[in-house]
Write a protein that holds these residues in place. Structure first.
Motif, PDB file in Angstrom:
ATOM      1  N   SER A   1      47.128  56.707  41.739  1.00 20.79           N
ATOM      2  CA  SER A   1      46.327  55.856  42.640  1.00 20.79           C
ATOM      3  C   SER A   1      45.190  55.152  41.913  1.00 20.79           C
ATOM      4  CB  SER A   1      45.772  56.695  43.790  1.00 20.79           C
ATOM      5  OG  SER A   1      44.727  57.558  43.346  1.00 20.79           O
ATOM      6  N   PHE A   2      44.901  55.566  40.688  1.00 19.73           N
ATOM      7  CA  PHE A   2      43.843  54.925  39.911  1.00 19.73           C
ATOM      8  C   PHE A   2      44.395  53.919  38.905  1.00 19.73           C
ATOM      9  CE2 PHE A   2      41.884  58.912  41.336  1.00 19.73           C
ATOM     10  CZ  PHE A   2      40.744  58.392  41.948  1.00 19.73           C
ATOM     11  N   ASP A   3      45.644  53.540  39.098  1.00 23.72           N
ATOM     12  CA  ASP A   3      46.254  52.508  38.269  1.00 23.72           C
ATOM     13  C   ASP A   3      45.407  51.224  38.347  1.00 23.72           C
ATOM     14  OD1 ASP A   3      48.621  51.327  36.811  1.00 23.72           O
ATOM     15  OD2 ASP A   3      48.520  50.024  38.571  1.00 23.72           O
ATOM     16  N   CYS A   4      45.318  50.514  37.245  1.00 23.26           N
ATOM     17  CA  CYS A   4      44.465  49.310  37.194  1.00 23.26           C
ATOM     18  C   CYS A   4      45.254  48.052  36.850  1.00 23.26           C
ATOM     19  CB  CYS A   4      43.356  49.503  36.164  1.00 23.26           C
ATOM     20  SG  CYS A   4      42.164  50.796  36.581  1.00 23.26           S
ATOM     21  N   THR A   5      46.567  48.115  36.954  1.00 19.02           N
ATOM     22  CA  THR A   5      47.359  46.959  36.529  1.00 19.02           C
ATOM     23  C   THR A   5      47.200  45.748  37.452  1.00 19.02           C
ATOM     24  OG1 THR A   5      49.275  47.924  37.655  1.00 19.02           O
ATOM     25  CG2 THR A   5      49.068  48.326  35.296  1.00 19.02           C
ATOM     26  N   HIS A   6      46.566  45.952  38.615  1.00 21.22           N
ATOM     27  CA  HIS A   6      46.319  44.811  39.497  1.00 21.22           C
ATOM     28  C   HIS A   6      45.146  43.958  39.013  1.00 21.22           C
ATOM     29  CE1 HIS A   6      43.460  47.881  40.785  1.00 21.22           C
ATOM     30  NE2 HIS A   6      42.733  46.909  41.325  1.00 21.22           N
ATOM     31  N   MET A   7      44.379  44.472  38.056  1.00 25.29           N
ATOM     32  CA  MET A   7      43.233  43.727  37.532  1.00 25.29           C
ATOM     33  C   MET A   7      43.724  42.608  36.613  1.00 25.29           C
ATOM     34  SD  MET A   7      40.475  45.282  38.751  1.00 25.29           S
ATOM     35  CE  MET A   7      39.036  45.198  37.698  1.00 25.29           C
ATOM     36  N   ARG A   8      43.138  41.431  36.778  1.00 25.07           N
ATOM     37  CA  ARG A   8      43.465  40.282  35.929  1.00 25.07           C
ATOM     38  C   ARG A   8      42.147  39.706  35.412  1.00 25.07           C
ATOM     39  NH1 ARG A   8      46.469  39.726  40.410  1.00 25.07           N
ATOM     40  NH2 ARG A   8      45.251  37.953  41.207  1.00 25.07           N
ATOM     41  N   PRO A   9      41.604  40.301  34.350  1.00 26.71           N
ATOM     42  CA  PRO A   9      40.255  39.929  33.912  1.00 26.71           C
ATOM     43  C   PRO A   9      40.233  38.652  33.060  1.00 26.71           C
ATOM     44  CG  PRO A   9      40.883  42.163  33.211  1.00 26.71           C
ATOM     45  CD  PRO A   9      42.127  41.443  33.612  1.00 26.71           C
ATOM     46  N   LEU A  10      39.145  37.926  33.196  1.00 32.51           N
ATOM     47  CA  LEU A  10      38.801  36.852  32.272  1.00 32.51           C
ATOM     48  C   LEU A  10      37.691  37.393  31.377  1.00 32.51           C
ATOM     49  CD1 LEU A  10      38.911  33.905  31.267  1.00 32.51           C
ATOM     50  CD2 LEU A  10      37.235  33.334  33.049  1.00 32.51           C
ATOM     51  N   ILE A  11      37.943  37.440  30.083  1.00 33.68           N
ATOM     52  CA  ILE A  11      36.971  37.990  29.129  1.00 33.68           C
ATOM     53  C   ILE A  11      36.042  36.868  28.688  1.00 33.68           C
ATOM     54  CG2 ILE A  11      36.686  39.162  26.910  1.00 33.68           C
ATOM     55  CD1 ILE A  11      39.591  40.182  27.226  1.00 33.68           C
ATOM     56  N   ILE A  12      34.752  37.014  28.959  1.00 34.27           N
ATOM     57  CA  ILE A  12      33.810  35.932  28.658  1.00 34.27           C
ATOM     58  C   ILE A  12      32.810  36.335  27.570  1.00 34.27           C
ATOM     59  CG2 ILE A  12      34.052  34.964  30.974  1.00 34.27           C
ATOM     60  CD1 ILE A  12      31.265  36.093  31.627  1.00 34.27           C
ATOM     61  N   CYS A  13      33.231  37.223  26.669  1.00 34.86           N
ATOM     62  CA  CYS A  13      32.393  37.595  25.532  1.00 34.86           C
ATOM     63  C   CYS A  13      33.187  37.328  24.253  1.00 34.86           C
ATOM     64  CB  CYS A  13      31.973  39.057  25.606  1.00 34.86           C
ATOM     65  SG  CYS A  13      33.351  40.193  25.848  1.00 34.86           S
ATOM     66  N   ARG A  14      32.569  37.575  23.118  1.00 35.10           N
ATOM     67  CA  ARG A  14      33.226  37.311  21.848  1.00 35.10           C
ATOM     68  C   ARG A  14      32.982  38.483  20.895  1.00 35.10           C
ATOM     69  NH1 ARG A  14      30.052  36.229  17.774  1.00 35.10           N
ATOM     70  NH2 ARG A  14      31.598  35.022  16.635  1.00 35.10           N
ATOM     71  N   GLY A  15      33.476  38.372  19.663  1.00 36.01           N
ATOM     72  CA  GLY A  15      33.206  39.376  18.647  1.00 36.01           C
ATOM     73  C   GLY A  15      34.056  40.622  18.829  1.00 36.01           C
ATOM     74  N   PRO A  16      33.654  41.720  18.177  1.00 38.10           N
ATOM     75  CA  PRO A  16      34.450  42.947  18.221  1.00 38.10           C
ATOM     76  C   PRO A  16      34.751  43.449  19.624  1.00 38.10           C
ATOM     77  CG  PRO A  16      32.803  43.105  16.488  1.00 38.10           C
ATOM     78  CD  PRO A  16      32.518  41.833  17.229  1.00 38.10           C
ATOM     79  N   ILE A  17      33.837  43.276  20.568  1.00 40.21           N
ATOM     80  CA  ILE A  17      34.065  43.806  21.918  1.00 40.21           C
ATOM     81  C   ILE A  17      35.174  43.036  22.627  1.00 40.21           C
ATOM     82  CG2 ILE A  17      32.252  42.380  22.954  1.00 40.21           C
ATOM     83  CD1 ILE A  17      33.301  45.970  23.972  1.00 40.21           C
ATOM     84  N   ARG A  18      35.327  41.752  22.322  1.00 39.92           N
ATOM     85  CA  ARG A  18      36.412  40.990  22.955  1.00 39.92           C
ATOM     86  C   ARG A  18      37.759  41.527  22.482  1.00 39.92           C
ATOM     87  NH1 ARG A  18      36.110  34.612  22.800  1.00 39.92           N
ATOM     88  NH2 ARG A  18      36.322  34.824  20.547  1.00 39.92           N
ATOM     89  N   LYS A  19      37.890  41.741  21.186  1.00 43.26           N
ATOM     90  CA  LYS A  19      39.156  42.258  20.654  1.00 43.26           C
ATOM     91  C   LYS A  19      39.412  43.671  21.169  1.00 43.26           C
ATOM     92  CE  LYS A  19      42.745  42.352  17.865  1.00 43.26           C
ATOM     93  NZ  LYS A  19      43.104  43.767  17.875  1.00 43.26           N
ATOM     94  N   GLU A  20      38.359  44.483  21.245  1.00 42.79           N
ATOM     95  CA  GLU A  20      38.511  45.844  21.766  1.00 42.79           C
ATOM     96  C   GLU A  20      38.969  45.814  23.222  1.00 42.79           C
ATOM     97  OE1 GLU A  20      35.873  49.833  22.794  1.00 42.79           O
ATOM     98  OE2 GLU A  20      34.977  48.231  21.589  1.00 42.79           O
ATOM     99  N   ALA A  21      38.357  44.954  24.029  1.00 45.36           N
ATOM    100  CA  ALA A  21      38.751  44.845  25.438  1.00 45.36           C
ATOM    101  C   ALA A  21      40.206  44.432  25.553  1.00 45.36           C
ATOM    102  CB  ALA A  21      37.847  43.842  26.154  1.00 45.36           C
ATOM    103  N   MET A  22      40.629  43.487  24.727  1.00 49.05           N
ATOM    104  CA  MET A  22      42.026  43.042  24.757  1.00 49.05           C
ATOM    105  C   MET A  22      42.969  44.217  24.466  1.00 49.05           C
ATOM    106  SD  MET A  22      41.432  39.424  22.740  1.00 49.05           S
ATOM    107  CE  MET A  22      43.172  39.083  22.450  1.00 49.05           C
ATOM    108  N   ASP A  23      42.627  45.023  23.455  1.00 48.90           N
ATOM    109  CA  ASP A  23      43.470  46.164  23.093  1.00 48.90           C
ATOM    110  C   ASP A  23      43.512  47.202  24.208  1.00 48.90           C
ATOM    111  OD1 ASP A  23      44.139  45.119  20.617  1.00 48.90           O
ATOM    112  OD2 ASP A  23      42.494  46.115  19.574  1.00 48.90           O
ATOM    113  N   VAL A  24      42.343  47.514  24.781  1.00 47.10           N
ATOM    114  CA  VAL A  24      42.285  48.524  25.848  1.00 47.10           C
ATOM    115  C   VAL A  24      43.037  48.029  27.080  1.00 47.10           C
ATOM    116  CG1 VAL A  24      40.761  49.778  27.416  1.00 47.10           C
ATOM    117  CG2 VAL A  24      40.155  49.584  24.995  1.00 47.10           C
ATOM    118  N   PHE A  25      42.868  46.758  27.424  1.00 45.44           N
ATOM    119  CA  PHE A  25      43.591  46.212  28.578  1.00 45.44           C
ATOM    120  C   PHE A  25      45.094  46.340  28.363  1.00 45.44           C
ATOM    121  CE2 PHE A  25      39.929  43.049  29.658  1.00 45.44           C
ATOM    122  CZ  PHE A  25      39.160  44.110  30.089  1.00 45.44           C
TER     123      PHE A  25
END
Length: 961
Positions: free
Chosen positions: A30-54
């Motif tokens: 029930s805690f599945d998050c695949t319905h999330m469709r995020p727009l990433i509005i940052c840059r640098g290492p955190i953007r790449k990390e977010a992409m990998d985690v997503f």
């Protein structure tokens, strides 16, 4: 996050299957998050990390913003994340991430909303940059029906703005730094009077419910809030500067030895902050005179803070705090997590190793590691150290408690960081960052979170990524039960690799042409720069544009304790190879610094003022190293030994040995003398291997083994696949390997590793079990292997000449900083030694680094200088914006401006580019080559006189044998 190296990909500390929808348990599903469709509005290492985690969470429909400054202004600076995200429909271009002023920021918010809505995104991820703490932006997203993956607008307002955060802290019993947080209210009272607030509102057509306000302060805040909403200024920066000047005079008079910090409320990461020097740092007949002089600069400092944050526009909230700057402070922070109902903490991080408010090295602070360190210190009889560690444990527990209380008070519904300063046994709340931090991995490598079904204790799932935690809370909010934290590792450390020069000054514009792959145990977040071309496996060049931030990568390691963590970090830094055109990074600085702590005491408690004195000490090493003539020194060492030899045959034999060993001995020394940060690290970890008594250097360890270790320290071990320029040469490696093997065999024969005992044995007759002929051969071999090794003493001699070891860790873990290292003039001089200014003609001033040129303090203000202006040394000439910071550049000498070579503000300039044609007041007389050589020889002769007189004779005698 690098995705090229297989060991890295398989590292369970980083990559895992995070798709909860695949779980067996319906509760977990029930805690599945695949319905999330995020727009990433940052840059640098955190953007790449977010992409990998997503991706790992099964969220595959995310998109990213791409600023034109990332991809158009600078060639080859195209976002490296695009090497992974190849679908152009998921990449959305904007001129800039935030906008230059209030109007442009509002336009950008609307642009982001439109991009999200028109492309099917239902959520926004802002990481730790740009608008991640912008309450106005978050509110705009919420009104548009977008799910902001981060703290909600209520929390952003209650905790993200520094003035409101302090008010909340005071109301909840959290200790705060003494200071003033209501400059805008004070400015309003000064301008209109407390009785004139209603007239002010009426005159400016502001709708304010004064009846709902309980006191004058609330009335002022209500009027100010209405003016921000209306987009008008009822007070301006000058009014605020004047109000703070009054407060500053009072505070300076009360504490004349204290410095004070001015902070714009929306600032972060050191941006929008300035230091007000103490009253007693000024000349004056009376304290009142000193206070007046100190307070004169307050209005201009206020303006600098606002301009740097671009919050000086009409209708911007221009509040600036002033608070006591505790110079001996340690900067610690607590990771806080909440869902709006529950709030908990995940340990601490020590971020005291910083410069210009920019963090450099961050280390975990956990209960588990502190308790083990206490046990180790007590077992070793280090009473003072154990007592300090116990105090640290108490402070950690208090900060974690207050962090949770504060987080609950501001209804934190995501991640936040409770930032404190620690002064002795006291701590003060500084601010809460309502976002994920750059150094968040330091925490997530130590702790993870386990969520348990309230109805079934055996039904659980665990989360190890804080980015994943943010997504879970955004997607499921108050359904998430309060988790428990579990230990992953006792300690972790992060080194921020930045585009800075040897003096840690921003250095934009370089190109990375090659970067070695991560080694086992290394965690590297580098936004994908290290990724190779998937078709050719060739490294792809990357231009460090410098439009936004100096950070290139985050390097992390873990360990069972802090020592092992730092040892692993030292190994990572040792083998990292980073090369490129006009490239300057702080890689060598980190290698030297980590080894300084390993050589002194890994539990040392540095304050935020440690780095500049440390850099000054390193600069003194470099200055002394520059005065040494290594070739001349080795020649004299050899000549002294040869002169002491017996007959002509012995002299010839010794001469041949010394000639063969010249490159073996001098090549690593040349590297250490040229690279002061490496020298500082080498001296730190080798300080117990030598002694200096009466100005003479003696060795407590075998110089041959030290030489072998030095080649390893410099990452110059012999390897068939390495180019010759990067390793010990093959014939030198043969000599050194034979020497090490000889001493291994000799130690086994004599039954000792102690070098003094081995030397004493070799000076006498053959010991039992070894015949005289064999012993004579051993003595001769020892003489040959030691021949010329006296030259190694040049390194400890430099340390002694500069008092390098006076910068040391005390028994109570505080650091003794010699007074001279805190002198402003010496600090500036040594920064120039570490990074000599570009060579300029006597009639020009050059750019010290690349960046963006501005002729004045702010748009509409007069330029600092014009053609015909006479300037004095230390007078501001221009501003250069580099790596998101505004740096006011002062004149290095006095003169007159003849021509300004940059036409427009905002022009991108390069390091060494001529900016002004000038006529200096005084002509600089340059030292001739002959004068330089004579000066260096004189300095080198001082070193040679520090060598034990018996050294050459002993070598010669043994060679004859």
């Amino acid at each position: 996050m690098n995705t090229h190296n297989d060991n890295y990909l398989n590292n369970p500390l980083i990559h895992k299957d995070r798709r909860l929808g695949n779980a067996v348990s319906n509760w977990v599903k029930s805690f599945d998050c695949t319905h999330m469709r995020p727009l990433i509005i940052c840059r640098g290492p955190i953007r790449k990390e977010a992409m990998d985690v997503f991706d790992e969470m099964g969220i595959n429909n995310y998109g990213i913003l791409l600023s034109e400054k990332d991809s158009i202004t600078y060639q080859n600076a195209l976002s490296p994340e695009l090497r992974k995200l190849t679908d152009p429909s998921r990449v959305h271009r904007v001129p800039d991430y935030t906008g230059a002023d209030k109007e442009e920021r509002a336009q950008r918010i609307q642009q982001i909303v439109n991009i999200a809505k028109s492309n099917g995104y239902n959520s926004i991820y802002a990481g730790y940059g740009f608008m991640s703490e912008d309450a106005e932006m978050v509110e705009g997203m919420e009104k548009a029906g977008l799910n902001f993956i981060g703290p909600c607008s209520f929390t952003q307002k209650a905790a993200g703005m520094k003035d409101q955060a302090k008010r909340t802290a005071l109301e909840t019993g959290v200790s705060v730094t003494p200071g003033v947080n209501n400059a805008t209210s004070l400015a309003l009272f000064a301008k209109y009077g407390k009785d004139g607030l209603e007239k002010c509102a009426s005159d400016n057509n502001l709708s304010v419910d004064f009846a709902a306000c309980k006191d004058d302060e609330e009335k002022a805040l209500a009027v100010l809030a209405a003016s921000y909403a209306a987009g008008i200024d009822i007070i301006d920066a000058a009014d605020i500067g004047a109000a703070l000047q009054v407060e500053a005079k009072r505070m300076l008079a009360e504490k004349p030895n204290n410095r004070f910090r001015l902070k714009a409320i929306a600032g972060g990461g050191g941006k929008g902050q300035r230091i007000l020097q103490s009253a007693n740092s000024y000349e004056g007949a009376t304290l009142e005179d000193k206070v007046e002089k100190a307070a004169e600069c307050v209005p201009s400092l206020v303006l600098e803070c606002l301009i740097e944050l671009k919050t000086n526009g009409v209708g911007d909230n221009k509040n600036v705090l002033i608070e006591m700057n505790i110079d001996t402070t340690r900067h610690q922070e607590i990771q806080v997590v909440g869902n709006g109902e529950w709030c908990m903490t995940m340990g601490g991080r020590d971020c005291s190793l910083q410069m210009h408010e920019q963090k450099l090295l961050e280390v975990s602070v956990t209960e588990e590691e502190l308790k083990e360190a206490i046990d180790v210190a007590e077992a070793a009889g280090k009473t003072s150290e154990a007592e300090q560690l116990k105090k640290d444990l108490v402070i950690l527990e208090k900060m974690e408690h207050e962090g949770a209380v504060f987080g609950e008070a501001v209804k934190l519904d995501s991640l936040g960081t409770f930032e404190c300063i620690v002064d002795g046994e006291s701590h003060y709340f500084m601010e809460m960052n309502t976002r994920i931090q750059v150094e968040h991995r330091v925490t997530e490598l130590c702790y993870g979170l386990t969520f348990t079904n309230p109805d079934n204790a055996n039904d659980t799932f665990s989360v190890e990524s804080l980015v994943e935690v943010m997504v879970l809370i955004a997607a499921h909010g108050k359904r998430l039960p309060k988790p428990t934290r579990f230990l992953r590792s006792n300690a972790s450390v992060e080194a921020r690799m930045n585009a800075t020069n040897q003096a840690l000054q921003p250095h934009a514009g370089g190109v990375i042409e090659n970067w070695s792959d991560p080694i086992e145990g290394e965690i590297r977040d580098d936004q994908g720069i290290s990724m190779h071309n998937p078709d050719t496996d060739v490294f792809m060049k990357y231009h460090l544009a410098g439009a936004y931030d100096s950070n290139i990568a985050l390097l992390l390691t873990i360990g069972a304790d802090r020592t092992k963590t730092y040892e692993q970090m030292a190994e990572v830094l040792r083998v990292t190879e980073l090369r490129g055109k006009d490239l300057a990074t702080n890689l060598e600085f980190h290698y030297g610094l980590v080894n300084w702590f390993l050589g002194n005491n890994i539990n040392a408690r540095p304050t935020t003022r440690f780095i500049v004195p440390y850099l000054t000490a390193v600069g003194l090493l470099k200055q002394e190293a520059n005065s040494m003539d290594l070739a001349y020194a080795y020649k004299q060492v050899c000549q002294n030994a040869i002169n002491a030899a017996g007959d002509k045959e012995a002299k010839t034999a010794l001469k041949n040995v010394l000639e063969r060993k010249q490159i073996l001995l001098t090549r690593p020394l040349e590297m250490l003398l040229a690279e002061p940060h490496m020298l500082a690290g080498w001296l730190s970890i080798n300080q117990n291997n030598f002694a200096i008594k009466g100005g003479k250097v003696t060795w407590n360890a075998n110089p041959v083994r030290i030489l072998a270790d030095t080649y390893h320290f410099l990452n110059m071990d012999y390897c068939d696949s390495k180019p010759a320029a990067s390793m010990i040469w093959d014939h030198d490696n043969e000599i050194l390997s034979q020497a090490v093997a000889f001493y291994d065999a000799l130690s086994a024969k004599l039954g000792t590793e102690d070098y003094a005992a081995i030397e004493a044995a070799l000076a006498g007759s053959a010991p039992a079990g070894i015949d005289a002929e064999q012993w004579a051969a051993a003595q001769a071999a020892h003489a040959g292997y030691q021949a010329g090794s006296e030259i190694l003493s040049i390194l400890p001699f430099i340390a002694e000449a500069t008092n390098f070891f006076d910068l040391k860790v005390n028994d109570d873990l505080s650091i003794h900083i010699p007074d001279n290292l805190t002198e402003d003039e010496l600090q500036k001089a040594m920064a120039k030694v570490l990074v000599p200014p570009p060579v300029a003609k006597s009639d020009e001033i050059l750019a010290p680094t690349g960046g963006m040129f501005y002729s004045c303090e702010a748009p509409g203000m007069p330029p600092f200088v014009e053609v015909g202006t006479h300037f004095d040394a230390g007078q501001p000439l221009y501003i250069i914006e580099v790596m998101k910071m505004f740096n006011k550049v002062n004149a290095p000498f006095s003169g007159t401006i003849d021509e300004i070579l940059i036409e427009n503000d905002g022009t991108i300039i390069k390091k060494g580019q001529p900016l002004f044609k000038i006529t200096p007041d005084e002509k600089i007389v340059e030292e001739s080559a002959e004068e330089i050589a004579a000066r260096r020889q004189a300095s080198t002769d001082k070193f040679l006189s520090a060598l034990p007189a018996a050294a050459a004779t002993k070598t010669a005698e043994l060679a004859e044998a």
